[in-house]
Design a protein around this motif. Structure first.
Motif, PDB file in Angstrom:
ATOM      1  N   VAL A 107       1.202  -1.255   0.246  1.00 47.89           N
ATOM      2  CA  VAL A 107      -0.243   0.075  -0.361  1.00 47.89           C
ATOM      3  C   VAL A 107       1.059   1.031   0.108  1.00 47.89           C
ATOM      4  O   VAL A 107       0.395   1.847  -0.388  1.00 47.89           O
ATOM      5  N   GLU A 108       2.398   1.414   0.954  1.00 50.25           N
ATOM      6  CA  GLU A 108       2.212   2.768   0.788  1.00 50.25           C
ATOM      7  C   GLU A 108       3.148   2.435  -0.449  1.00 50.25           C
ATOM      8  O   GLU A 108       3.458   3.776  -0.810  1.00 50.25           O
ATOM      9  N   GLU A 109       3.290   1.562  -0.834  1.00 49.30           N
ATOM     10  CA  GLU A 109       4.639   1.573  -3.035  1.00 49.30           C
ATOM     11  C   GLU A 109       4.108   2.408  -3.855  1.00 49.30           C
ATOM     12  O   GLU A 109       3.893   3.305  -4.685  1.00 49.30           O
ATOM     13  N   TRP A 110       2.216   1.314  -3.716  1.00 48.75           N
ATOM     14  CA  TRP A 110       0.913   1.922  -4.435  1.00 48.75           C
ATOM     15  C   TRP A 110       0.626   3.513  -3.784  1.00 48.75           C
ATOM     16  O   TRP A 110       1.201   4.698  -5.036  1.00 48.75           O
ATOM     17  N   SER A 111       0.614   3.631  -2.612  1.00 46.02           N
ATOM     18  CA  SER A 111       0.559   5.617  -2.145  1.00 46.02           C
ATOM     19  C   SER A 111       1.574   6.005  -3.206  1.00 46.02           C
ATOM     20  O   SER A 111       1.056   7.975  -3.340  1.00 46.02           O
ATOM     21  N   ALA A 112       2.524   6.391  -3.023  1.00 53.27           N
ATOM     22  CA  ALA A 112       3.922   6.700  -3.144  1.00 53.27           C
ATOM     23  C   ALA A 112       3.809   6.978  -4.883  1.00 53.27           C
ATOM     24  O   ALA A 112       4.221   7.858  -5.518  1.00 53.27           O
ATOM     25  N   GLN A 113       3.180   5.777  -5.977  1.00 59.13           N
ATOM     26  CA  GLN A 113       2.986   6.448  -7.404  1.00 59.13           C
ATOM     27  C   GLN A 113       2.100   7.512  -7.022  1.00 59.13           C
ATOM     28  O   GLN A 113       1.843   8.064  -8.526  1.00 59.13           O
ATOM     29  N   VAL A 114       0.723   6.885  -6.655  1.00 62.13           N
ATOM     30  CA  VAL A 114      -0.033   7.672  -6.430  1.00 62.13           C
ATOM     31  C   VAL A 114       0.434   9.189  -6.338  1.00 62.13           C
ATOM     32  O   VAL A 114       0.176  10.612  -7.039  1.00 62.13           O
ATOM     33  N   HIS A 115       1.050   9.947  -5.287  1.00 62.97           N
ATOM     34  CA  HIS A 115       1.370  10.990  -5.393  1.00 62.97           C
ATOM     35  C   HIS A 115       2.587  11.375  -5.900  1.00 62.97           C
ATOM     36  O   HIS A 115       2.332  12.550  -5.941  1.00 62.97           O
ATOM     37  N   GLU A 116       3.444  10.855  -6.704  1.00 66.79           N
ATOM     38  CA  GLU A 116       4.298  10.515  -8.003  1.00 66.79           C
ATOM     39  C   GLU A 116       2.737  11.070  -9.296  1.00 66.79           C
ATOM     40  O   GLU A 116       3.764  12.551  -9.818  1.00 66.79           O
ATOM     41  N   ARG A 117       2.293  11.037  -9.310  1.00 72.07           N
ATOM     42  CA  ARG A 117       1.510  10.786 -10.465  1.00 72.07           C
ATOM     43  C   ARG A 117       0.387  12.162  -9.968  1.00 72.07           C
ATOM     44  O   ARG A 117       0.722  12.869 -10.918  1.00 72.07           O
ATOM     45  N   ILE A 118       0.325  12.637  -9.157  1.00 71.14           N
ATOM     46  CA  ILE A 118      -0.486  13.784  -8.309  1.00 71.14           C
ATOM     47  C   ILE A 118       0.485  15.011  -8.516  1.00 71.14           C
ATOM     48  O   ILE A 118       0.009  15.602  -8.941  1.00 71.14           O
ATOM     49  N   ASP A 119       1.710  15.157  -8.222  1.00 69.42           N
ATOM     50  CA  ASP A 119       2.714  15.601  -8.735  1.00 69.42           C
ATOM     51  C   ASP A 119       2.910  16.100 -10.041  1.00 69.42           C
ATOM     52  O   ASP A 119       3.322  16.970 -10.628  1.00 69.42           O
TER      53      ASP A 119
END
Length: 125
Positions: A107-119
């Motif tokens: 979940v943390e890995e997925w969240s980091a990817q989502v945050h990256e996409r948001i940025d």
């Protein structure tokens, strides 16, 4: 059969998702595979035949579920020699704390990817 995206949407909309549902979403496994994992927690060292009987499923289906669980790192397989000759494979689920830790990591890995996409959103405009 639901897609990973549909499972994720269901999970995000659930007020109190069940552990089994979270597991299915995070590890991209089907409900019969998560049920197999939970059965292995109850009876470690089970064989395919024992699990098939406990889960009331065909042995070939249980075998496929176990293969997926081993591939996902949620179960381990060990070969046991029989007194009468030959061998049988026994399966054991990884402990619940280990499975939970792996779920947190995923979940943390997925969240980091989502945050990256948001940025990244709008940076090319």
């Amino acid at each position: 059969m639901t897609t990973p995206d549909e499972r994720m949407e269901e999970l995000m909309l659930a007020d109190e998702p069940e552990f089994q549902h979270v597991m299915e979403c995070v590890f991209d496994v089907q409900s019969h595979e998560s049920r197999t994992y939970l059965a292995l927690l109850d009876v470690p060292g089970s064989t395919i035949a024992e699990l098939a009987e406990d889960l009331d499923r065909d042995r070939s289906n249980v075998n496929r579920s176990l293969t997926t669980l081993v591939e996902k790192g949620l179960a381990e397989r060990e070969r046991r020699l029989l007194d009468t000759g030959g061998y049988v494979y026994q399966y054991t689920a990884v402990s619940l704390p280990v499975a939970r830790e792996r779920m947190h990591e995923a979940v943390e890995e997925w969240s980091a990817q989502v945050h990256e996409r948001i940025d990244e959103f709008g940076s090319s405009r």
